[in-house]
Design an enzyme around this catalytic site. Structure first.
Site, short mmCIF file in Angstrom:
data_model
loop_
_atom_site.label_atom_id
_atom_site.label_comp_id
_atom_site.label_asym_id
_atom_site.label_seq_id
_atom_site.Cartn_x
_atom_site.Cartn_y
_atom_site.Cartn_z
N HIS A 1 2.38 0.81 -9.44
CA HIS A 1 2.88 -0.57 -9.46
C HIS A 1 4.25 -0.63 -10.15
O HIS A 1 5.16 -1.33 -9.69
CB HIS A 1 1.93 -1.48 -10.25
CG HIS A 1 0.56 -1.63 -9.66
ND1 HIS A 1 -0.57 -1.19 -10.29
CD2 HIS A 1 0.14 -2.22 -8.51
CE1 HIS A 1 -1.64 -1.49 -9.57
NE2 HIS A 1 -1.24 -2.11 -8.47
N LYS B 1 0.91 3.45 -0.13
CA LYS B 1 -0.51 3.73 -0.41
C LYS B 1 -1.40 2.88 0.50
O LYS B 1 -2.44 3.34 0.96
CB LYS B 1 -0.76 3.42 -1.89
CG LYS B 1 -2.20 3.17 -2.29
CD LYS B 1 -2.93 4.46 -2.46
CE LYS B 1 -4.29 4.34 -3.11
NZ LYS B 1 -5.11 3.24 -2.71
N GLN C 1 -1.91 -2.19 5.34
CA GLN C 1 -1.56 -3.50 4.76
C GLN C 1 -0.09 -3.85 5.01
O GLN C 1 0.26 -5.02 5.22
CB GLN C 1 -1.86 -3.46 3.27
CG GLN C 1 -1.44 -4.68 2.49
CD GLN C 1 -2.01 -4.66 1.08
OE1 GLN C 1 -3.17 -4.96 0.87
NE2 GLN C 1 -1.21 -4.29 0.10
N ARG D 1 -8.54 1.38 -8.80
CA ARG D 1 -9.96 1.75 -8.67
C ARG D 1 -10.27 3.11 -9.30
O ARG D 1 -11.44 3.40 -9.55
CB ARG D 1 -10.38 1.76 -7.19
CG ARG D 1 -10.49 0.37 -6.60
CD ARG D 1 -11.16 0.41 -5.24
NE ARG D 1 -11.64 -0.90 -4.84
CZ ARG D 1 -10.91 -1.82 -4.22
NH1 ARG D 1 -9.66 -1.55 -3.91
NH2 ARG D 1 -11.41 -2.99 -3.92
P1 AMP Z 1 -2.84 -3.70 -5.58
O1 AMP Z 1 -2.72 -4.14 -7.01
O2 AMP Z 1 -3.78 -2.56 -5.39
O3 AMP Z 1 -3.05 -4.84 -4.64
O4 AMP Z 1 -1.43 -3.07 -5.20
C1 AMP Z 1 -0.25 -3.82 -5.34
C2 AMP Z 1 0.89 -3.06 -4.69
O5 AMP Z 1 1.05 -1.79 -5.32
C3 AMP Z 1 0.65 -2.79 -3.20
O6 AMP Z 1 1.87 -2.96 -2.49
C4 AMP Z 1 0.22 -1.34 -3.22
O7 AMP Z 1 0.48 -0.67 -2.00
C5 AMP Z 1 1.07 -0.78 -4.34
N1 AMP Z 1 0.48 0.46 -4.85
C6 AMP Z 1 -0.81 0.68 -5.20
N2 AMP Z 1 -0.98 1.95 -5.57
C7 AMP Z 1 0.22 2.57 -5.45
C8 AMP Z 1 0.69 3.90 -5.68
N3 AMP Z 1 -0.12 4.87 -6.09
N4 AMP Z 1 2.00 4.16 -5.45
C9 AMP Z 1 2.84 3.18 -5.02
N5 AMP Z 1 2.45 1.91 -4.79
C10 AMP Z 1 1.17 1.61 -5.00
#
Ligand code: AMP
Length: 277
Positions: free
Chosen positions: A34, A148, A152, A186
């Site tokens: 993030h 990732k 989406q 997760r």
């Molecule tokens: P989330 O909090 O899981 O909804 O993710 C928020 C954003 O962070 C989304 O655009 C995800 O694709 C991105 N994201 C989650 N994990 C990673 C990662 N390991 N590397 C880069 N971006 C990520």
């Protein structure tokens, strides 16, 4: 960092600033992945805005929503440290003042029908709904999303073509732990022995990529499936897709931009990852 909990307050503030905004939506439990998106947002525009909202409408499984990690104090500290300018931290009434029911038609196309769309019914309409609402509130010049969540990205791109055609969509590479496991909120739910084997998902993707074209895809896929099972994972899908159309491919085709995506359960945790071909 200024923290806003009300949509009107952040909207008004941003309108009064007249500066360009790059926006990073998240569900919190923040990690370096993030933070890498925030760094990109800071480089690209005058102001970086993050949001943290665990969106109930994108959870098809109530147990998953309940156990989703929530670490707001640590999240705020990480955002402060990277120099994020603003955080939007709404409650559910602020995002859905008229209830959570879907009120718009989203033409998400073929991408919504396969993989996560199939295994998590309703997930993508919830994603489209919340990002649409967040973009309405923030009205950024740009949104930053991580590779990732490859599927989406296409979902949000399709929603934005319909409802936010002037906002630019920027993507950022997947950040990984040293053993290759994609960083994910997760991952905190894995116990020590599960964490030790979790990197097999990425290793499997890399090995499929390395073998692409040298053996038939169905053979490689079967081997990959068995490898995951041997390590104690329960794969939901291993899928080769055309990244333009999201059609599933029966065989490698170097002429089309493609990707391999995996979703697998490890204990009670469902992990996803992907690699581009
Ligand atoms: P989330 O909090 O899981 O909804 O993710 C928020 C954003 O962070 C989304 O655009 C995800 O694709 C991105 N994201 C989650 N994990 C990673 C990662 N390991 N590397 C880069 N971006 C990520």
């Amino acid at each position: 960092m200024i923290i806003f909990t009300h949509s009107e307050a952040i909207s008004q503030y941003l309108r009064s600033k007249k500066q360009t905004v790059s926006f990073v939506p998240t569900m919190g439990a923040l990690h370096e992945g993030h933070i890498s998106l925030i760094r990109l947002a800071k480089r690209n525009k005058d102001l970086s805005v993050a949001s943290i909202f665990v969106n109930p409408t994108q959870f098809n499984d109530p147990k998953d929503l309940e156990k989703y990690p929530r670490t707001i104090p640590q999240d705020i500290e990480l955002l402060e440290n990277v120099g994020c300018d603003m955080l939007y931290l709404p409650d559910i009434g602020d995002i859905y003042p008229n209830g959570t029911e879907l009120k718009k038609d989203y033409n998400l196309g073929q991408v919504a029908e396969v993989l996560e769309g199939k295994f998590r019914p309703g997930h993508f309409s919830g994603v489209a709904q919340v990002v649409d609402r967040l973009l309405e509130i923030i009205q950024p010049q740009e949104i930053v999303l991580g590779q990732k969540d490859l599927q989406q990205i296409s979902i949000i791109r399709n929603m934005m073509e319909q409802y936010h055609p002037n906002i630019e969509l920027v993507t950022a590479p997947t950040l990984r732990d040293e053993d290759g496991l994609a960083k994910s909120s997760r991952n905190r739910l894995l116990n020590a022995s599960e964490r030790e084997v979790a990197s097999i998902i990425y290793q499997t993707l890399v090995s499929i990529q390395a073998k692409a074209g040298s053996s038939p895809y169905p053979v490689i896929r079967k081997e990959a499936w068995e490898m995951l099972e041997r390590k104690g994972l329960r794969p939901e899908y291993i899928s080769l897709i055309n990244r333009n159309t999201w059609e599933e491919l029966d065989e490698f085709d170097s002429k089309v931009p493609s990707a391999v995506l995996i979703a697998a359960w490890l204990g009670n945790v469902r992990l996803i990852d992907n690699i581009l071909l």
